[in-house]
Design an enzyme around this catalytic site. Structure first.
Site, PDB file in Angstrom:
ATOM      1  N   ASP A  82       0.850  -1.192   0.000  1.00  7.76           N
ATOM      2  CA  ASP A  82       0.000   0.000   0.000  1.00  7.76           C
ATOM      3  C   ASP A  82       0.891   1.248   0.000  1.00  7.76           C
ATOM      4  O   ASP A  82       1.766   1.379   0.852  1.00  7.76           O
ATOM      5  CB  ASP A  82      -0.910  -0.028   1.239  1.00  7.76           C
ATOM      6  CG  ASP A  82      -2.127   0.859   1.087  1.00  7.76           C
ATOM      7  OD1 ASP A  82      -2.379   1.347  -0.034  1.00  7.76           O
ATOM      8  OD2 ASP A  82      -2.836   1.048   2.092  1.00  7.76           O
ATOM      9  N   HIS A  83       0.655   2.133  -0.960  1.00  5.01           N
ATOM     10  CA  HIS A  83       1.387   3.405  -1.073  1.00  5.01           C
ATOM     11  C   HIS A  83       2.894   3.222  -1.231  1.00  5.01           C
ATOM     12  O   HIS A  83       3.679   3.891  -0.524  1.00  5.01           O
ATOM     13  CB  HIS A  83       1.088   4.325   0.124  1.00  5.01           C
ATOM     14  CG  HIS A  83      -0.313   4.841   0.111  1.00  5.01           C
ATOM     15  ND1 HIS A  83      -0.737   5.856  -0.716  1.00  5.01           N
ATOM     16  CD2 HIS A  83      -1.416   4.444   0.795  1.00  5.01           C
ATOM     17  CE1 HIS A  83      -2.031   6.077  -0.527  1.00  5.01           C
ATOM     18  NE2 HIS A  83      -2.472   5.220   0.377  1.00  5.01           N
ATOM     19  N   HIS A 180      -7.432  10.388   3.691  1.00  8.38           N
ATOM     20  CA  HIS A 180      -6.991   9.358   4.640  1.00  8.38           C
ATOM     21  C   HIS A 180      -7.207   9.796   6.086  1.00  8.38           C
ATOM     22  O   HIS A 180      -6.967  10.949   6.424  1.00  8.38           O
ATOM     23  CB  HIS A 180      -5.504   9.060   4.456  1.00  8.38           C
ATOM     24  CG  HIS A 180      -5.166   8.487   3.106  1.00  8.38           C
ATOM     25  ND1 HIS A 180      -4.647   9.236   2.086  1.00  8.38           N
ATOM     26  CD2 HIS A 180      -5.290   7.227   2.615  1.00  8.38           C
ATOM     27  CE1 HIS A 180      -4.454   8.469   1.028  1.00  8.38           C
ATOM     28  NE2 HIS A 180      -4.835   7.243   1.320  1.00  8.38           N
ATOM     29  N   HIS A 208      -9.403   5.549  -2.088  1.00  9.39           N
ATOM     30  CA  HIS A 208      -8.619   5.542  -0.849  1.00  9.39           C
ATOM     31  C   HIS A 208      -9.358   6.351   0.206  1.00  9.39           C
ATOM     32  O   HIS A 208     -10.291   7.087  -0.096  1.00  9.39           O
ATOM     33  CB  HIS A 208      -7.232   6.153  -1.097  1.00  9.39           C
ATOM     34  CG  HIS A 208      -6.274   5.188  -1.712  1.00  9.39           C
ATOM     35  ND1 HIS A 208      -5.181   4.692  -1.044  1.00  9.39           N
ATOM     36  CD2 HIS A 208      -6.263   4.604  -2.919  1.00  9.39           C
ATOM     37  CE1 HIS A 208      -4.529   3.854  -1.827  1.00  9.39           C
ATOM     38  NE2 HIS A 208      -5.164   3.778  -2.982  1.00  9.39           N
ATOM     39  N   GLY A 209      -8.904   6.218   1.463  1.00 10.94           N
ATOM     40  CA  GLY A 209      -9.527   6.999   2.534  1.00 10.94           C
ATOM     41  C   GLY A 209     -10.935   6.518   2.806  1.00 10.94           C
ATOM     42  O   GLY A 209     -11.873   7.302   2.936  1.00 10.94           O
ATOM     43  N   ASN A 230     -10.193   1.152   0.030  1.00 11.55           N
ATOM     44  CA  ASN A 230      -9.163   0.909   1.050  1.00 11.55           C
ATOM     45  C   ASN A 230      -9.649   1.360   2.423  1.00 11.55           C
ATOM     46  O   ASN A 230     -10.108   2.490   2.584  1.00 11.55           O
ATOM     47  CB  ASN A 230      -7.901   1.712   0.717  1.00 11.55           C
ATOM     48  CG  ASN A 230      -7.136   1.140  -0.455  1.00 11.55           C
ATOM     49  OD1 ASN A 230      -7.659   0.341  -1.216  1.00 11.55           O
ATOM     50  ND2 ASN A 230      -5.899   1.558  -0.607  1.00 11.55           N
ATOM     51  N   THR A 233      -7.931   3.138   8.956  1.00 13.31           N
ATOM     52  CA  THR A 233      -8.123   3.821  10.246  1.00 13.31           C
ATOM     53  C   THR A 233      -9.250   3.204  11.067  1.00 13.31           C
ATOM     54  O   THR A 233      -9.114   3.001  12.279  1.00 13.31           O
ATOM     55  CB  THR A 233      -8.413   5.323  10.001  1.00 13.31           C
ATOM     56  OG1 THR A 233      -7.320   5.857   9.239  1.00 13.31           O
ATOM     57  CG2 THR A 233      -8.563   6.086  11.296  1.00 13.31           C
TER      58      THR A 233
END
Ligand code: 13P
Length: 282
Positions: A82-83, A180, A208-209, A230, A233
């Site tokens: 990821d990233h 994110h 994302h986020g 994704n 958190t």
């Protein structure tokens, strides 16, 4: 079954209108919770490791553990970086047997992003892996008031065709109003922009986020053409809450706290698999 690239599942998700979740995992209890959810829900999923963790000495063992869990599972599960912060990091993940890598050149100019992504695509395809890149930039929820209001670094739909053609990338992360981490203010997703991008390319689109959206926002984003979401958190918060609860309970024990982390991942991942329509698609 052995770990699989999630490419086929994402193509199917794009065609059938569901989304495959990516769950970031930091240690074994999280991975066990994810696999418990995947098996109960009979769903495909992606287990991911963040780029920053790739240099930890335990990561080869962590990757091997995920590979073994996948081998014992009847469901299609991918292991994704990821990233990825550089082509070198992506190559390191490929050497560890990751089946999908994200290269994040979203802060570079478009020409640099194309050149670096192309390098990763060549290496990954030679290894039988698939690549996600990001066009536009998905920022942090703590800055959301400025990102959301200013539409800062949203994906320009006019650049998508060239980016996909010149890089040969397999999936595209888009900046359409998410961020994110926890949002400062209320998130607003530009569904019209997702639809425009969807009409420009047929490769799977990624959001994302994923933490902190309403159920309607997830459904609408999938309806507009998102095939991968994704989540990180929310899983961390849920596991922390349950672990703290277990630690404070009468008769608290080490194994009880580990169990709480596993259960938190199982519950939240099950929730997202149902919500994204991935349950029953494995
Ligand atoms: P959240 O932490 O907001 O769920 O975002 C996760 C993510 O996009 C990881 O790539």
């Amino acid at each position: 079954m052995p770990l699989v690239s999630i490419k086929e599942q994402l193509q199917r998700a794009t065609e059938e209108g569901f989304a495959v979740p990516l769950f970031d995992a930091f240690e074994m209890a999280a991975v066990e919770g994810i696999f418990a959810a995947v098996e109960t829900k009979k769903a495909p999923a992606i287990v991911a490791i963040y780029d920053a963790f790739l240099s930890l000495p335990a990561v080869p063992a962590h990757a091997a553990f995920i590979r073994e869990m996948a081998r014992l599972s009847p469901m299609p599960v991918s292991l994704m970086l990821d990233h990825g912060s550089s082509p070198g990091q992506c190559e390191k993940a490929l050497a560890l047997g990751f089946t999908d890598v994200m290269y994040d050149g979203s802060k570079l100019s478009i020409d640099e992003n194309i050149a670096e992504t192309r390098r990763v695509v060549l290496a990954a395809h030679a290894a039988g892996a698939a690549v996600e890149a990001e066009l536009g930039h998905v920022g942090q929820g703590s800055d959301y008031e400025s990102i959301g209001a200013a539409r800062d670094a949203f994906t320009d739909p006019d650049t998508v065709g060239r980016f996909v053609a010149d890089t040969g990338v397999d999936y595209l992360a888009v900046a359409v109003g998410t961020a994110h981490g926890l949002y400062k203010g209320r998130p607003h997703i530009d569904l019209g922009l997702i639809k425009k991008i969807r009409a420009t390319t047929d490769i799977p689109l990624v959001l994302h986020g994923g933490t902190g959206l309403s159920e309607a926002q997830y459904r609408d984003a999938i309806g507009a053409g998102i095939a991968k979401i994704n989540i990180s958190t929310d899983l961390i918060i849920a596991a922390t809450d349950k672990m703290v609860g277990a630690a404070r309970a009468e008769g608290a024990s080490y194994l009880g706290i580990v169990h709480a982390a596993r259960e938190a991942y199982r519950e939240r991942c099950s929730y997202y698999l149902d919500l994204f329509g991935a349950s029953g698609k494995g």
